[in-house]
Design an enzyme around this catalytic site. Sequence first.
Site, PDB file in Angstrom:
ATOM      1  N   GLU A  30      15.574   2.750  39.141  1.00  0.00           N
ATOM      2  CA  GLU A  30      17.017   2.978  38.955  1.00  0.00           C
ATOM      3  C   GLU A  30      17.517   4.076  39.891  1.00  0.00           C
ATOM      4  O   GLU A  30      18.585   3.970  40.490  1.00  0.00           O
ATOM      5  CB  GLU A  30      17.315   3.367  37.506  1.00  0.00           C
ATOM      6  CG  GLU A  30      17.194   2.193  36.534  1.00  0.00           C
ATOM      7  CD  GLU A  30      17.347   2.646  35.091  1.00  0.00           C
ATOM      8  OE1 GLU A  30      18.359   3.276  34.774  1.00  0.00           O
ATOM      9  OE2 GLU A  30      16.439   2.377  34.286  1.00  0.00           O
ATOM     10  N   THR A  90      18.443 -18.661  42.014  1.00  0.00           N
ATOM     11  CA  THR A  90      19.660 -18.520  42.816  1.00  0.00           C
ATOM     12  C   THR A  90      20.761 -18.321  41.788  1.00  0.00           C
ATOM     13  O   THR A  90      20.698 -18.885  40.694  1.00  0.00           O
ATOM     14  CB  THR A  90      19.950 -19.767  43.682  1.00  0.00           C
ATOM     15  OG1 THR A  90      20.127 -20.885  42.807  1.00  0.00           O
ATOM     16  CG2 THR A  90      18.816 -20.064  44.659  1.00  0.00           C
ATOM     17  N   HIS A  91      21.705 -17.489  42.091  1.00  0.00           N
ATOM     18  CA  HIS A  91      22.768 -17.132  41.128  1.00  0.00           C
ATOM     19  C   HIS A  91      22.179 -16.552  39.839  1.00  0.00           C
ATOM     20  O   HIS A  91      22.777 -16.653  38.781  1.00  0.00           O
ATOM     21  CB  HIS A  91      23.649 -18.340  40.794  1.00  0.00           C
ATOM     22  CG  HIS A  91      24.080 -19.127  41.988  1.00  0.00           C
ATOM     23  ND1 HIS A  91      25.203 -18.830  42.722  1.00  0.00           N
ATOM     24  CD2 HIS A  91      23.501 -20.186  42.619  1.00  0.00           C
ATOM     25  CE1 HIS A  91      25.320 -19.682  43.734  1.00  0.00           C
ATOM     26  NE2 HIS A  91      24.288 -20.509  43.704  1.00  0.00           N
ATOM     27  N   ASN A 144      11.974   3.621  30.004  1.00  0.00           N
ATOM     28  CA  ASN A 144      13.001   3.261  30.993  1.00  0.00           C
ATOM     29  C   ASN A 144      12.473   3.345  32.430  1.00  0.00           C
ATOM     30  O   ASN A 144      11.781   4.298  32.771  1.00  0.00           O
ATOM     31  CB  ASN A 144      14.206   4.198  30.859  1.00  0.00           C
ATOM     32  CG  ASN A 144      14.850   4.087  29.486  1.00  0.00           C
ATOM     33  OD1 ASN A 144      14.908   3.004  28.904  1.00  0.00           O
ATOM     34  ND2 ASN A 144      15.311   5.208  28.965  1.00  0.00           N
ATOM     35  N   TYR A 167      31.027  18.630  73.703  1.00  0.00           N
ATOM     36  CA  TYR A 167      30.585  19.180  72.420  1.00  0.00           C
ATOM     37  C   TYR A 167      31.751  19.742  71.614  1.00  0.00           C
ATOM     38  O   TYR A 167      32.640  20.396  72.156  1.00  0.00           O
ATOM     39  CB  TYR A 167      29.553  20.296  72.639  1.00  0.00           C
ATOM     40  CG  TYR A 167      29.143  20.946  71.327  1.00  0.00           C
ATOM     41  CD1 TYR A 167      28.112  20.404  70.558  1.00  0.00           C
ATOM     42  CD2 TYR A 167      29.817  22.057  70.826  1.00  0.00           C
ATOM     43  CE1 TYR A 167      27.762  20.962  69.338  1.00  0.00           C
ATOM     44  CE2 TYR A 167      29.469  22.620  69.605  1.00  0.00           C
ATOM     45  CZ  TYR A 167      28.446  22.070  68.869  1.00  0.00           C
ATOM     46  OH  TYR A 167      28.104  22.611  67.661  1.00  0.00           O
ATOM     47  N   SER A 217      13.332   7.973  25.924  1.00  0.00           N
ATOM     48  CA  SER A 217      14.695   8.334  25.531  1.00  0.00           C
ATOM     49  C   SER A 217      14.617   9.494  24.559  1.00  0.00           C
ATOM     50  O   SER A 217      13.674   9.603  23.784  1.00  0.00           O
ATOM     51  CB  SER A 217      15.361   7.134  24.868  1.00  0.00           C
ATOM     52  OG  SER A 217      16.394   7.562  24.007  1.00  0.00           O
ATOM     53  N   LYS A 230      23.848  17.700  60.492  1.00  0.00           N
ATOM     54  CA  LYS A 230      22.488  18.008  60.062  1.00  0.00           C
ATOM     55  C   LYS A 230      22.201  17.698  58.602  1.00  0.00           C
ATOM     56  O   LYS A 230      21.210  17.036  58.285  1.00  0.00           O
ATOM     57  CB  LYS A 230      22.163  19.453  60.381  1.00  0.00           C
ATOM     58  CG  LYS A 230      22.125  19.625  61.868  1.00  0.00           C
ATOM     59  CD  LYS A 230      21.859  20.982  62.356  1.00  0.00           C
ATOM     60  CE  LYS A 230      22.172  20.983  63.838  1.00  0.00           C
ATOM     61  NZ  LYS A 230      23.560  20.536  64.177  1.00  0.00           N
ATOM     62  N   SER A 234      25.100  27.844  60.189  1.00  0.00           N
ATOM     63  CA  SER A 234      24.294  26.678  59.825  1.00  0.00           C
ATOM     64  C   SER A 234      22.844  27.065  59.559  1.00  0.00           C
ATOM     65  O   SER A 234      22.020  26.205  59.245  1.00  0.00           O
ATOM     66  CB  SER A 234      24.356  25.638  60.940  1.00  0.00           C
ATOM     67  OG  SER A 234      23.992  26.214  62.181  1.00  0.00           O
ATOM     68  N   ASN A 276      24.507  23.957  73.355  1.00  0.00           N
ATOM     69  CA  ASN A 276      24.945  22.564  73.215  1.00  0.00           C
ATOM     70  C   ASN A 276      23.833  21.578  73.598  1.00  0.00           C
ATOM     71  O   ASN A 276      23.580  20.612  72.881  1.00  0.00           O
ATOM     72  CB  ASN A 276      26.194  22.313  74.068  1.00  0.00           C
ATOM     73  CG  ASN A 276      27.369  23.141  73.582  1.00  0.00           C
ATOM     74  OD1 ASN A 276      27.303  23.764  72.523  1.00  0.00           O
ATOM     75  ND2 ASN A 276      28.444  23.171  74.358  1.00  0.00           N
ATOM     76  N   GLN A 304      27.958  20.187  64.200  1.00  0.00           N
ATOM     77  CA  GLN A 304      27.063  20.958  63.339  1.00  0.00           C
ATOM     78  C   GLN A 304      26.922  20.280  61.967  1.00  0.00           C
ATOM     79  O   GLN A 304      25.933  20.462  61.273  1.00  0.00           O
ATOM     80  CB  GLN A 304      27.597  22.379  63.178  1.00  0.00           C
ATOM     81  CG  GLN A 304      26.690  23.294  62.384  1.00  0.00           C
ATOM     82  CD  GLN A 304      27.066  24.744  62.564  1.00  0.00           C
ATOM     83  OE1 GLN A 304      26.851  25.330  63.616  1.00  0.00           O
ATOM     84  NE2 GLN A 304      27.656  25.343  61.545  1.00  0.00           N
ATOM     85  N   LYS A 345      11.859   3.455  23.518  1.00  0.00           N
ATOM     86  CA  LYS A 345      12.267   3.169  24.891  1.00  0.00           C
ATOM     87  C   LYS A 345      11.275   3.623  25.961  1.00  0.00           C
ATOM     88  O   LYS A 345      10.665   4.678  25.851  1.00  0.00           O
ATOM     89  CB  LYS A 345      13.606   3.851  25.189  1.00  0.00           C
ATOM     90  CG  LYS A 345      14.743   3.311  24.362  1.00  0.00           C
ATOM     91  CD  LYS A 345      15.352   2.085  24.986  1.00  0.00           C
ATOM     92  CE  LYS A 345      16.227   2.486  26.132  1.00  0.00           C
ATOM     93  NZ  LYS A 345      17.045   1.387  26.596  1.00  0.00           N
TER      94      LYS A 345
HETATM   95  N1  ARG Z   1      24.809  25.331  65.365  1.00  0.00           N
HETATM   96  C1  ARG Z   1      25.417  24.507  66.374  1.00  0.00           C
HETATM   97  C2  ARG Z   1      25.283  23.045  66.008  1.00  0.00           C
HETATM   98  O1  ARG Z   1      24.591  22.755  65.100  1.00  0.00           O
HETATM   99  C3  ARG Z   1      24.745  24.787  67.676  1.00  0.00           C
HETATM  100  C4  ARG Z   1      25.571  24.521  68.881  1.00  0.00           C
HETATM  101  C5  ARG Z   1      26.658  25.500  68.967  1.00  0.00           C
HETATM  102  N2  ARG Z   1      27.380  25.419  70.159  1.00  0.00           N
HETATM  103  C6  ARG Z   1      28.576  25.962  70.284  1.00  0.00           C
HETATM  104  N3  ARG Z   1      29.148  25.833  71.416  1.00  0.00           N
HETATM  105  N4  ARG Z   1      29.129  26.587  69.306  1.00  0.00           N
HETATM  106  O2  ARG Z   1      25.878  22.175  66.599  1.00  0.00           O
END
Ligand code: ARG
Length: 471
Positions: A304, A163-164, A299, A331, A291, A339, A31, A118, A336, A297
Amino acid sequence: MSSNPLDNKSQAWSALFSEPMSELVQRYTASVAFDQRLWRADVAGSLAHAEMLAAQSIVGADDLAAIQRGMAQITAEIEAGSFEWKLNLEDVHLNIEARLTQLVGDAGKRLHTGRSRNDQVATDVRLWLRDEIDAIGSLLVELQRALVTVAEKHADVILPGFTHLQVAQPVSFGHHLLAYVEMFARDAERFAQTRERTNRLPLGAAALAGTSYPLDRERVARTLGMVDSVGNPALCQNSLDAVSDRDFAIEFTSAAALCMVHFSRLSEELVLWMSQNFGFIDLADRFCTGSSIMPQKKNPDVPELARGKTGRVVGHLMGLITLMKGQPLAYNKDNQEDKEPLFDTVDTLKDTLRIFIEMVAGITVKPEAMERAALRGHATATDLADYLVKKGLPFRDAHEVVAHAVKLAIAQGATLSELPLATLQGFHPAISDDVYAVLTLQGSLNARGGIGGTAPAQVRAQVARHRARLG
Ligand code: ARG
């Protein structure tokens, strides 16, 4: 300096493993490409943890000093762009810890005492998100201020209210904009409430069960500013929950999705208003594109796109909530995957806020076009009905009388106020020449002066209330 076990993590996690990860599996499980943006939170969390470990005599004062020195260097390296992020070290946490050990030796290896990735990652995400929520809160204030300024300037400008999408009753353009201020104010409330539940400390939960070291979790919470509204340390109170739930991220994304929906509605109106069929407003050229084939144009690309990006954030909400649903305690690596959607939600929302703050401030309003459109739709028909009610008719009867009058006005291509008094009296004898005051757009607006109504005086009162609230 003794060897660093993290150096050859790609070979094996520990003596337990007998074969290395394939390159594909390494790439699949890593990650670091995206979670490196948590680095500041990671360093702050580690420093708070180390300081507490030393205070509790779990590590020595010399270890703490070494960790602080190493982290200062790592911070400088990351800021300078010279830090070498390694895919084989999987994530931001292991990358920083490995570098620390490289720099300061055994003290670096002591940092992870009483801690797991964790509780570390849960802490990092919470710290990072807390600060982003604060940034979003400030931007929301700016946006509301920009809307309030334009609303005040155009409190007397008359817009057909729909309205509408059919002309309904005239409203003040300022009143219309203040409707969005209400929406964004509630968004700000939601973010503030989410912040409270986000700003709680998981560290100390370790892998899932807590730890046998005598940690002082409250001290760490205080160091990291994880305190409740009265200043008491805010701790996650159950270790299993602390490391595993991401409801704070889901809640945040839900608030963000709603906020984007508000932007999307405003965007839809800006697009409609800017079209030739409405011609109510113009957006500054810098928010529009031309455009490649039609030279005439201009835009409204920015609104949008905001409308389009709303789908993306709503998608992130679905992604996160689905990510959570099948996970047993505690966990799991599934987490992961929290993110990227979370980061993209923050980026998209902040960019949208910034761009709208500018775009709203630079909007060109075309009052004549708005007023013309309001006049076309017999927008004061309700006022005529209310007038008859005040003369003693039951509302349902008044409604019926006015329907006949509107039918005639449509047939003659006239507005209600253009019908002669004798004609109007033909619909009901209670009508006298004071009727014309209520048939004008201004009269209709001014009549609605109660709290929440569209009268320009009420709009100004609301502007003052918002100003006091926004500071
Ligand atoms: N990169 C992991 C995450 O984003 C970190 C935690 C990893 N923990 C584990 N027991 N593998 O969640």
